[in-house]
Design an enzyme around this catalytic site. Structure first.
Site, mmCIF file in Angstrom:
data_model
loop_
_atom_site.group_PDB
_atom_site.id
_atom_site.type_symbol
_atom_site.label_atom_id
_atom_site.label_comp_id
_atom_site.label_asym_id
_atom_site.label_seq_id
_atom_site.Cartn_x
_atom_site.Cartn_y
_atom_site.Cartn_z
ATOM 1 N N GLY A 18 54.703 40.633 32.446
ATOM 2 C CA GLY A 18 54.950 41.489 31.407
ATOM 3 C C GLY A 18 53.968 42.640 30.651
ATOM 4 O O GLY A 18 52.809 42.608 31.526
ATOM 5 N N GLY A 109 49.076 38.584 34.061
ATOM 6 C CA GLY A 109 48.778 37.635 33.572
ATOM 7 C C GLY A 109 48.688 36.565 34.232
ATOM 8 O O GLY A 109 48.619 36.149 34.894
ATOM 9 N N ASP A 139 49.390 38.398 25.206
ATOM 10 C CA ASP A 139 49.500 37.189 24.615
ATOM 11 C C ASP A 139 48.250 36.822 24.325
ATOM 12 O O ASP A 139 47.885 35.048 23.162
ATOM 13 C CB ASP A 139 50.731 36.061 24.988
ATOM 14 C CG ASP A 139 51.894 36.299 24.865
ATOM 15 O OD1 ASP A 139 52.199 37.407 23.915
ATOM 16 O OD2 ASP A 139 52.919 35.031 25.677
ATOM 17 N N ARG A 174 60.945 39.721 -2.175
ATOM 18 C CA ARG A 174 60.896 39.139 -1.097
ATOM 19 C C ARG A 174 60.072 38.611 -0.400
ATOM 20 O O ARG A 174 59.183 39.131 -0.184
ATOM 21 C CB ARG A 174 62.149 40.498 -0.186
ATOM 22 C CG ARG A 174 63.769 40.497 -0.854
ATOM 23 C CD ARG A 174 64.077 41.042 0.545
ATOM 24 N NE ARG A 174 65.432 41.278 -0.211
ATOM 25 C CZ ARG A 174 66.212 42.360 0.332
ATOM 26 N NH1 ARG A 174 66.235 43.861 0.912
ATOM 27 N NH2 ARG A 174 67.422 42.689 -0.216
ATOM 28 N N MET A 181 55.604 38.020 19.638
ATOM 29 C CA MET A 181 55.272 37.414 20.719
ATOM 30 C C MET A 181 54.296 36.007 20.812
ATOM 31 O O MET A 181 53.597 36.372 20.041
ATOM 32 C CB MET A 181 55.283 38.258 21.657
ATOM 33 C CG MET A 181 56.615 39.243 22.293
ATOM 34 S SD MET A 181 56.829 39.742 23.396
ATOM 35 C CE MET A 181 58.520 40.429 23.793
ATOM 36 N N GLY A 197 47.330 40.276 5.988
ATOM 37 C CA GLY A 197 47.487 39.821 4.547
ATOM 38 C C GLY A 197 48.696 38.690 3.994
ATOM 39 O O GLY A 197 49.225 38.717 3.053
ATOM 40 N N ARG A 276 55.115 45.464 22.145
ATOM 41 C CA ARG A 276 54.147 44.894 23.691
ATOM 42 C C ARG A 276 54.330 46.630 24.296
ATOM 43 O O ARG A 276 53.566 47.218 24.967
ATOM 44 C CB ARG A 276 55.457 44.161 24.435
ATOM 45 C CG ARG A 276 54.471 43.164 25.205
ATOM 46 C CD ARG A 276 55.222 42.967 26.533
ATOM 47 N NE ARG A 276 56.427 43.159 26.940
ATOM 48 C CZ ARG A 276 57.065 42.099 27.259
ATOM 49 N NH1 ARG A 276 57.280 41.052 28.019
ATOM 50 N NH2 ARG A 276 57.518 42.414 28.388
HETATM 51 O O1 F6P Z 1 53.752 39.059 28.445
HETATM 52 C C1 F6P Z 1 54.117 38.172 27.540
HETATM 53 C C2 F6P Z 1 55.144 37.922 26.688
HETATM 54 O O2 F6P Z 1 55.374 39.395 26.015
HETATM 55 C C3 F6P Z 1 55.082 36.864 25.793
HETATM 56 O O3 F6P Z 1 54.751 36.617 24.847
HETATM 57 C C4 F6P Z 1 56.719 36.762 25.986
HETATM 58 O O4 F6P Z 1 57.075 35.548 25.208
HETATM 59 C C5 F6P Z 1 57.424 36.987 26.773
HETATM 60 O O5 F6P Z 1 55.959 37.961 27.185
HETATM 61 C C6 F6P Z 1 58.990 38.100 27.449
HETATM 62 O O6 F6P Z 1 58.736 38.532 28.138
HETATM 63 P P1 F6P Z 1 59.674 39.591 29.079
HETATM 64 O O7 F6P Z 1 60.027 40.746 28.739
HETATM 65 O O8 F6P Z 1 60.337 38.689 29.801
HETATM 66 O O9 F6P Z 1 61.296 37.996 27.918
#
Ligand code: F6P
Length: 365
Positions: A18, A109, A139, A174, A181, A197, A276
């Site tokens: 990722g 990672g 993460d 609401r 993630m 918060g 991300r």
């Molecule tokens: O990079 C880690 C992560 O962002 C996780 O938090 C998430 O579950 C996963 O990658 C998602 O991966 P992909 O982009 O392959 O769906």
């Protein structure tokens, strides 16, 4: 320690798994420090997928100056299905064996650094391949480093999103369930939740059953909208890795609230991949540059099979000679520590679990 790298020795660099904001800053750092040390830095496109296809490209330092300000990775990344297989690894070793590459730097990672470890020592035209890793995963689920590249930016992105969500939540009185993630670690949800918060944060690490999670959320909402309370919004952060799905949680919560709290609506926002992407924070850029600097210098001095990690909670190792905030952790140790972190068995995992429960209780006030 192996012999020092020599002038013009070739170092392959790839980003894998990722993507994480700051990967480009790591590439820039590696390219610049590599140039300083007289090494030839060569990029591999799309991680291990590109390695298997021998897609090598020069790392253009000038281009990276600009890219370093952007999220993603200019080299591209991938989650290769073939590389983790014995055949895939064999093929990668054959490609490296016929090359004159001295070292490989992997930015990624857990899975990506596991891959790096398997390639260490492959005999190339320049002797046994040295490998090093940089931790990059939003993460923050890696052992051997207190922070991974991308975490700080992701956290800021979540906080900004939650601030926006709170505006509309407050306007409508609401409840918002915001999923972020974090497959194996609730670090992002927890830290961003505190900063934003949130009224409660749900993470896998506190080991709640589905029914307990529903109860935790309902109690938070019932308290917020109790007689005399002037609360207009409830913000709940939930990590992706929690067993109960966010929509299922909403349905169960709505069912109970229909009996206990009049006239409030709940909504779900899944931030997903939004978290991300984006411009890397100054901290992530600097973290990436400093880790890259130490890794390149370690490789140049003959070290191999390590990840450059950031000093902080859970890191007991002494800093490396290149940077007082950086440790060089053997990959084997770092991978074992990561495994323990995911299983909730490392010292850091246990500390986090205790603190997460404390935070839950503090947020309940
Ligand atoms: O990079 C880690 C992560 O962002 C996780 O938090 C998430 O579950 C996963 O990658 C998602 O991966 P992909 O982009 O392959 O769906």
């Amino acid at each position: 320690m192996a012999a020092k790298l020599e002038r013009n020795d070739k170092v392959l660099v790839l980003t894998s798994g990722g993507d994480a904001p700051g990967m480009n800053s790591a590439l820039r750092g590696a390219a610049r420090v590599g140039a300083e040390l007289g090494l030839e830095l060569v990029g591999v496109e799309d991680g291990y997928v590109g390695l298997l296809a021998e897609r090598f490209v020069p790392l253009d330092m000038r281009h990276l100056d600009d890219a370093s300000r952007r999220g993603g990775t200019v080299l591209g990344t991938a989650r290769s299905r073939i590389f983790p297989t014995p055949e895939g690894q064999q093929k990668a070793k054959e490609i490296l064996a016929k090359s004159n590459v001295s070292a490989l730097l992997v930015i990624g990672g857990n899975g990506s650094l596991t891959g790096a470890k398997t390639l260490e020592g492959t005999e190339t035209g320049k002797g046994p391949l040295r490998v090093a890793g940089l931790p990059a995963s939003i993460d923050n689920d890696l052992g051997g480093t207190s922070m991974a590249i991308g975490v700080d930016t992701a956290m800021n992105t979540i906080v900004e999103a939650c601030d926006r969500i709170c505006d509309t939540a407050t306007a409508h009185r609401r409840i918002f369930l915001v999923e972020v993630m974090g497959r194996d670690c609730g670090y992002l949800a927890m830290t961003a939740g505190i900063a934003a918060g949130a009224d409660t944060v749900i993470v896998r690490e506190t080991d709640r059953s589905d029914a307990e999670v529903v109860d935790q959320v309902c109690r938070t909402i019932e308290r917020a909208y109790a007689e005399g309370e002037k609360r207009r919004r409830v913000l709940i952060l939930k990590a992706e890795g929690v067993h109960i799905g966010t929509n299922e949680l909403k349905a169960k919560v709505d069912e109970r609230l229909a009996r206990t709290v009049a006239d409030v609506d709940s909504r779900v926002t899944v931030l997903g991949h939004v978290v991300r992407g984006g411009t890397p924070s100054a901290f992530d850029r600097l973290l990436a540059a400093r880790l890259a600097n130490a890794a390149l210098r370690g490789l140049a001095d003959g070290a191999s099979g390590f990840m450059a990690g950031w000093v902080g909670p859970g890191i007991t190792r002494e800093a490396c000679p290149y940077d007082p905030y950086v440790v060089l952790v053997p990959l084997e140790e770092m991978l074992a520590e990561t495994d323990k972190l995911h299983r909730g068995e490392s010292a850091l995992a246990m500390w986090r679990k205790r603190v997460y429960r404390e935070v839950e209780s503090i947020l309940e006030r």
